[in-house]
Design a protein around this motif. Structure first.
Motif, PDB file in Angstrom:
ATOM      1  N   GLN A   1      23.098  -4.263 -10.505  1.00  0.00           N
ATOM      2  CA  GLN A   1      23.589  -2.887 -10.340  1.00  0.00           C
ATOM      3  C   GLN A   1      24.145  -2.303 -11.616  1.00  0.00           C
ATOM      4  OE1 GLN A   1      25.892  -2.840  -6.429  1.00  0.00           O
ATOM      5  NE2 GLN A   1      25.211  -0.765  -6.757  1.00  0.00           N
TER       6      GLN A   1
ATOM      7  N   PRO B   1      27.443   7.921 -10.122  1.00  0.00           N
ATOM      8  CA  PRO B   1      26.249   7.351 -10.763  1.00  0.00           C
ATOM      9  C   PRO B   1      25.574   8.362 -11.695  1.00  0.00           C
ATOM     10  CG  PRO B   1      26.209   6.960  -8.398  1.00  0.00           C
ATOM     11  CD  PRO B   1      27.362   7.871  -8.661  1.00  0.00           C
TER      12      PRO B   1
ATOM     13  N   THR C   1      32.414   2.625  -6.226  1.00  0.00           N
ATOM     14  CA  THR C   1      31.073   2.772  -5.673  1.00  0.00           C
ATOM     15  C   THR C   1      30.970   1.997  -4.363  1.00  0.00           C
ATOM     16  OG1 THR C   1      30.138   3.026  -7.865  1.00  0.00           O
ATOM     17  CG2 THR C   1      28.608   2.456  -6.125  1.00  0.00           C
TER      18      THR C   1
ATOM     19  N   ASN D   1      34.136  -0.550  -3.617  1.00  0.00           N
ATOM     20  CA  ASN D   1      34.486   0.458  -2.605  1.00  0.00           C
ATOM     21  C   ASN D   1      35.993   0.543  -2.386  1.00  0.00           C
ATOM     22  OD1 ASN D   1      33.937   2.508  -0.857  1.00  0.00           O
ATOM     23  ND2 ASN D   1      33.178   1.229   0.803  1.00  0.00           N
TER      24      ASN D   1
ATOM     25  N   ALA E   1      33.346   3.494 -11.568  1.00  0.00           N
ATOM     26  CA  ALA E   1      32.155   3.216 -10.746  1.00  0.00           C
ATOM     27  C   ALA E   1      32.253   1.849 -10.075  1.00  0.00           C
ATOM     28  CB  ALA E   1      30.894   3.300 -11.603  1.00  0.00           C
TER      29      ALA E   1
ATOM     30  N   THR F   1      31.771   9.633  -5.139  1.00  0.00           N
ATOM     31  CA  THR F   1      31.488   8.293  -5.661  1.00  0.00           C
ATOM     32  C   THR F   1      30.018   7.905  -5.493  1.00  0.00           C
ATOM     33  OG1 THR F   1      32.302   7.410  -3.571  1.00  0.00           O
ATOM     34  CG2 THR F   1      33.803   7.340  -5.433  1.00  0.00           C
ATOM     35  N   ALA F   2      29.389   8.428  -4.448  1.00  0.00           N
ATOM     36  CA  ALA F   2      28.002   8.018  -4.209  1.00  0.00           C
ATOM     37  C   ALA F   2      27.004   8.833  -5.033  1.00  0.00           C
ATOM     38  CB  ALA F   2      27.667   8.138  -2.723  1.00  0.00           C
TER      39      ALA F   2
END
Length: 279
Positions: free
Chosen positions: A147, A17, A257, A262, A253, A12-13
């Motif tokens: 974001q 992205p 994210t 989260n 995302a 996910t990190a």
């Protein structure tokens, strides 16, 4: 256990992205300023498409999430998906079904711009509704807007600049970008489903029907509205495809994210949707 958490965080990190960046860059590579000016040329088709995409879709998503017996997290996941703009895949499918591709591109581009601001509102509303007033989870409006803008609008702009000044390079890159983005999306979906593998069958049963219903209801509504508005067949086809296909990667995302929600469970509807959509 630590390994699994580590992997999912890495997915996910880092991958998420990256996948979004590549998908959005690919979208930008095919965009010109004329795609945005089309609002002035075909205002009716664009407005009808945007109403279906930005107003009807979240309402239907919200309704379905309420009607179906879903856990609060999955219900919010469905509304996150419904709040997202059209996916870049919709342009390809519009082309395949002989729709108005230019209109499809314009709708994807403009809905991507607008949803930067509408997503946090829809998502917060649905979290209050499904998870109770006391939920500590809230998307801070400005931070979220920034974001989402960074992960969607910046790569689109880079793509557009390349398209404008290096058209031949853009055309070459665009082909490989499409495959790369599909590859990354597949990786992320597999990662999400692996992480939740114990619950996948029950998730599929719970969410599969909801996302499928969302898809079919929205395509029927999109087609209906376009036809009632007196738009031609190619425009109607494009609007149908556009409201039927969401940017699942963006939904995943937003849900998973670390700096946004989260909550990987909330990403499950989008992951399952991304699999069903191709059917």
């Amino acid at each position: 256990m630590g390994g699994v958490i580590m992997e999912s965080n890495f997915l996910t990190a880092v991958f998420l992205p990256l996948a979004l960046f590549i998908i959005m860059l690919g979208m930008g590579l095919g965009l010109t300023l004329d795609d945005f000016k089309r609002v002035l040329i075909e205002p009716k088709a664009v407005i009808v498409g945007l109403i279906a995409q930005l107003i009807l879709l979240p309402i239907v998503g919200f309704g379905l999430a309420t009607v179906f017996p879903l856990s609060p997290e999955l219900a919010v996941g469905v509304t996150i998906l419904a709040a997202c703009p059209g996916g870049p895949t919709s342009n390809m499918i519009s082309y395949l079904v002989k729709g108005n591709v230019a209109l499809s591109i314009t709708l994807t581009a403009i809905s991507t711009l607008i949803t930067v601001f509408t997503i946090p509102l829809v998502v917060n509303l649905s979290m209050q509704n499904f998870m109770g007033q006391g939920t500590a989870l809230q998307l801070p409006f400005m931070t979220t807007v920034i974001q989402i803008a960074v992960i969607t609008l910046i790569p689109i702009s880079i793509g557009m600049v390349l398209h404008r000044y290096k058209p031949r390079l853009a055309a070459t890159v665009e082909k490989s970008v499409k495959w790369l983005s599909l590859f990354f999306l597949a990786l992320i979906i597999v990662g999400l489903l692996l992480k939740e593998r114990a619950n996948v069958p029950s998730f599929f049963l719970q969410v599969g029907w909801v996302t499928l219903t969302l898809n079919i209801v929205m395509m029927a509504l999109g087609y209906g509205i376009a036809t009632i508005s007196g738009l031609d067949k190619p425009c109607a086809k494009s609007i149908t495809v556009e409201v039927g296909i969401q940017n699942g990667t963006l939904a995943i995302a937003i849900a998973s994210t670390p700096t946004l929600l989260n909550m990987p469970t909330m990403a499950i509807p989008a992951a399952i949707y991304s699999l069903i959509i191709f059917l």
